[in-house]
Write an enzyme that holds these catalytic residues in place. Structure first.
Site, PDB file in Angstrom:
ATOM      1  CB  SER A 139      -4.630 -11.968  -0.787  1.00  0.00           C
ATOM      2  OG  SER A 139      -4.777 -12.790   0.344  1.00  0.00           O
ATOM      3  CE1 TYR A 152      -7.711  -8.285   2.223  1.00  0.00           C
ATOM      4  CE2 TYR A 152      -7.574 -10.635   1.747  1.00  0.00           C
ATOM      5  CZ  TYR A 152      -6.954  -9.425   1.976  1.00  0.00           C
ATOM      6  OH  TYR A 152      -5.582  -9.348   1.959  1.00  0.00           O
TER       7      TYR A 152
HETATM    8  P1  NAD Z   1      -1.446  -2.403   6.336  1.00  0.00           P
HETATM    9  O1  NAD Z   1      -2.728  -2.134   7.067  1.00  0.00           O
HETATM   10  O2  NAD Z   1      -0.162  -2.391   7.076  1.00  0.00           O
HETATM   11  O3  NAD Z   1      -1.270  -1.390   5.123  1.00  0.00           O
HETATM   12  C1  NAD Z   1      -2.339  -0.925   4.364  1.00  0.00           C
HETATM   13  C2  NAD Z   1      -1.950   0.406   3.789  1.00  0.00           C
HETATM   14  O4  NAD Z   1      -3.048   0.883   3.000  1.00  0.00           O
HETATM   15  C3  NAD Z   1      -1.682   1.495   4.851  1.00  0.00           C
HETATM   16  O5  NAD Z   1      -0.590   2.285   4.436  1.00  0.00           O
HETATM   17  C4  NAD Z   1      -2.964   2.291   4.850  1.00  0.00           C
HETATM   18  O6  NAD Z   1      -2.773   3.617   5.270  1.00  0.00           O
HETATM   19  C5  NAD Z   1      -3.328   2.209   3.386  1.00  0.00           C
HETATM   20  N1  NAD Z   1      -4.730   2.505   3.106  1.00  0.00           N
HETATM   21  C6  NAD Z   1      -5.834   2.038   3.724  1.00  0.00           C
HETATM   22  N2  NAD Z   1      -6.936   2.604   3.206  1.00  0.00           N
HETATM   23  C7  NAD Z   1      -6.504   3.440   2.222  1.00  0.00           C
HETATM   24  C8  NAD Z   1      -7.152   4.342   1.341  1.00  0.00           C
HETATM   25  N3  NAD Z   1      -8.479   4.498   1.363  1.00  0.00           N
HETATM   26  N4  NAD Z   1      -6.398   5.043   0.487  1.00  0.00           N
HETATM   27  C9  NAD Z   1      -5.047   4.934   0.475  1.00  0.00           C
HETATM   28  N5  NAD Z   1      -4.373   4.111   1.301  1.00  0.00           N
HETATM   29  C10 NAD Z   1      -5.110   3.386   2.162  1.00  0.00           C
HETATM   30  O7  NAD Z   1      -1.682  -3.793   5.607  1.00  0.00           O
HETATM   31  P2  NAD Z   1      -0.698  -4.750   4.771  1.00  0.00           P
HETATM   32  O8  NAD Z   1      -0.743  -6.074   5.410  1.00  0.00           O
HETATM   33  O9  NAD Z   1       0.601  -4.119   4.524  1.00  0.00           O
HETATM   34  O10 NAD Z   1      -1.533  -4.872   3.439  1.00  0.00           O
HETATM   35  C11 NAD Z   1      -1.094  -4.373   2.196  1.00  0.00           C
HETATM   36  C12 NAD Z   1      -1.752  -5.166   1.084  1.00  0.00           C
HETATM   37  O11 NAD Z   1      -1.330  -6.520   1.172  1.00  0.00           O
HETATM   38  C13 NAD Z   1      -3.272  -5.170   1.149  1.00  0.00           C
HETATM   39  O12 NAD Z   1      -3.811  -5.075  -0.157  1.00  0.00           O
HETATM   40  C14 NAD Z   1      -3.577  -6.525   1.738  1.00  0.00           C
HETATM   41  O13 NAD Z   1      -4.840  -7.004   1.370  1.00  0.00           O
HETATM   42  C15 NAD Z   1      -2.454  -7.360   1.132  1.00  0.00           C
HETATM   43  N6  NAD Z   1      -2.181  -8.607   1.853  1.00  0.00           N
HETATM   44  C16 NAD Z   1      -1.757  -8.588   3.141  1.00  0.00           C
HETATM   45  C17 NAD Z   1      -1.515  -9.797   3.784  1.00  0.00           C
HETATM   46  C18 NAD Z   1      -1.015  -9.868   5.200  1.00  0.00           C
HETATM   47  O14 NAD Z   1      -0.979 -10.975   5.754  1.00  0.00           O
HETATM   48  N7  NAD Z   1      -0.603  -8.786   5.813  1.00  0.00           N
HETATM   49  C19 NAD Z   1      -1.724 -11.008   3.110  1.00  0.00           C
HETATM   50  C20 NAD Z   1      -2.180 -10.977   1.804  1.00  0.00           C
HETATM   51  C21 NAD Z   1      -2.402  -9.767   1.170  1.00  0.00           C
END
Ligand code: NAD
Length: 257
Positions: A139, A152
């Protein structure tokens, strides 16, 4: 294309960035394993739908990324992998004094330690084949900080450190490891923060998006899941074979500030 016929595991891929990356990898010819912690018809239907849309072989394997043994079992049940995308992640926003200990533990386990366990399970097979790609979804918070996101930010900085160590240990074996550092992408993890931010800042939805979230992103635009997928596909290509141990920011200029 280098990726054709390779097997990719994407952790936490029933929504958001994980699903977006899985789709781009499938379109590029990879066989894909989707994952989350539940095991419902809906989860398996997401895999069937992705297979239909892309023509790729797509399976869903349930494994809870907060549990080390299940992280390792995911790789075994998949039959190993050529491409490992460590993407599963959760968020909790609170001042350090009020941050629940169990939320800290869950974020460290799911956002950081899971990547260690899946990587440990996947590397031997990659070394045997002399080819592999480990891509950790860190991130902008793996490179900079924001208040109220202690667990985080700590986990994502840890993921960037793990990325560098994995790259050094894998160097010369045909295996690379890099981290993609997204800025804000409008996925469920971000949607879920909007009501709290509205309360904390006493703002409406549009103002929170513009002044709290995208104020960090000089482009003034959300990054997209397709852009994360495209970056992952690039990191799997021959052109990226000497890119290892580094971070690629896809954040509209956030970390340039
Ligand atoms: P999201 O909530 O849409 O997806 C998260 C996924 O992780 C889901 O499929 C959920 O079911 C799964 N998950 C949660 N807990 C879990 C567990 N215990 N075991 C297995 N799967 C699990 O979120 P996203 O935005 O797609 O995030 C994905 C990644 O990207 C994360 O690591 C997040 O930190 C990172 N990220 C997101 C953003 C953003 O702005 N959306 C920015 C930077 C980094």
């Amino acid at each position: 294309m280098q990726i054709s016929g390779k097997r990719a595991i994407v952790t936490g891929s029933t929504s958001g960035i994980g699903l977006g990356i899985a789709k781009e990898l499938a379109l590029a010819g990879a066989e894909v394993v989707l994952n989350s912690f539940s095991d419902t018809d809906e989860d398996h239907a997401i895999a069937s739908k992705l297979a239909e849309e892309t023509g790729a072989t797509v399976r869903y394997i349930s494994a809870d990324m907060s549990k080390p043994a299940e992280c390792r079992a995911l790789v075994e049940k998949a039959g190993g992998c050529d491409i490992l995308i460590n993407n599963a992640g959760i968020q909790h926003v609170a001042r350090i004094e009020e941050f629940p200990g169990e939320k800290w533990d869950a974020i460290i386990a799911i956002n950081m330690s899971s990547a260690f366990h899946t990587t440990a399970a996947a590397l031997p097979g990659m070394y045997q084949k002399g080819w592999g790609r480990v891509i950790n979804i860190a991130s902008a918070h793996g490179l900079t900080a924001s208040p109220y996101k202690s667990a985080y930010v700590a986990a994502k900085h840890g993921v960037v450190g793990l990325t560098k160590v994995t790259a050094l240990e894998a160097a010369g074996k045909g295996v690379t490891c890099n981290a993609i550092c997204p800025g804000y992408v409008l996925t469920p993890i971000v949607e879920n923060q909007i009501p709290d931010q509205m309360k904390t800042h006493n703002m409406d939805r549009e103002t929170v998006i513009k002044e709290v979230m995208l104020s960090r992103q000089p482009s003034g635009e959300f990054a997209t899941v397709e852009q994360m997928g495209g970056t992952a596909v690039f990191l799997c290509s021959d052109a990226a074979a000497q890119i290892t141990g580094t971070t690629i920011s896809v954040d509209g200029g956030w970390t340039a500030l």
